[in-house]
Write a protein that holds these residues in place. Structure first.
Motif, PDB file in Angstrom:
ATOM      1  N   ARG A   1      -6.061   5.579   3.205  1.00 37.46           N
ATOM      2  CA  ARG A   1      -5.648   4.713   2.097  1.00 37.46           C
ATOM      3  C   ARG A   1      -5.388   3.289   2.594  1.00 37.46           C
ATOM      4  O   ARG A   1      -5.783   2.315   1.962  1.00 37.46           O
TER       5      ARG A   1
ATOM      6  N   ALA B   1      -7.457  -0.272   1.742  1.00 38.12           N
ATOM      7  CA  ALA B   1      -6.803  -1.498   1.290  1.00 38.12           C
ATOM      8  C   ALA B   1      -7.173  -2.681   2.178  1.00 38.12           C
ATOM      9  O   ALA B   1      -7.414  -3.790   1.693  1.00 38.12           O
TER      10      ALA B   1
ATOM     11  N   VAL C   1       0.880  -1.166   0.000  1.00 40.25           N
ATOM     12  CA  VAL C   1       0.000   0.000   0.000  1.00 40.25           C
ATOM     13  C   VAL C   1       0.918   1.216   0.000  1.00 40.25           C
ATOM     14  O   VAL C   1       1.522   1.550   1.016  1.00 40.25           O
TER      15      VAL C   1
END
Length: 97
Positions: free
Chosen positions: A33, A37, A19
């Motif tokens: 974020r 993920a 990531v």
């Protein structure tokens, strides 16, 4: 630079993924974020994190958040994470290191 680690994890039978995040954006953006993920992993999957340096701080922040993704986390391993700050960096920025 993380290819060797990823291949080692995959050879051990683990589904390793990265990531990426932009360190110039705030920590909150990186946590969002990472949470996205984690949520994208197949339902019922426990996600184990390995975070290097600032990535470890992102993992810590996700653990401390109220985001639903944190409930899907298993273990968290941090490598070279400045968990107690990075005082040497302040000296570098001051030009006195």
């Amino acid at each position: 630079t993380y290819l060797r680690l990823r291949l080692t994890l995959e050879l051990a039978g683990l589904d390793a993924d990265y990531v990426a995040w932009d360190w110039r954006r705030g920590l909150d953006a990186a946590v969002e974020r990472l949470a996205a993920a984690v949520e994208a992993a197949p339902e019922g999957t426990t996600v184990h994190l390995v975070g290097h340096s600032m990535g470890g701080l992102v993992a810590h922040a996700l653990l401390a958040s109220a985001l639903p993704a944190r409930r899907r986390l298993g273990s968290v391993v941090t490598l070279g994470t400045p968990s107690h700050g990075a005082p040497a960096m302040a000296l570098v920025l001051q030009g006195s290191h």
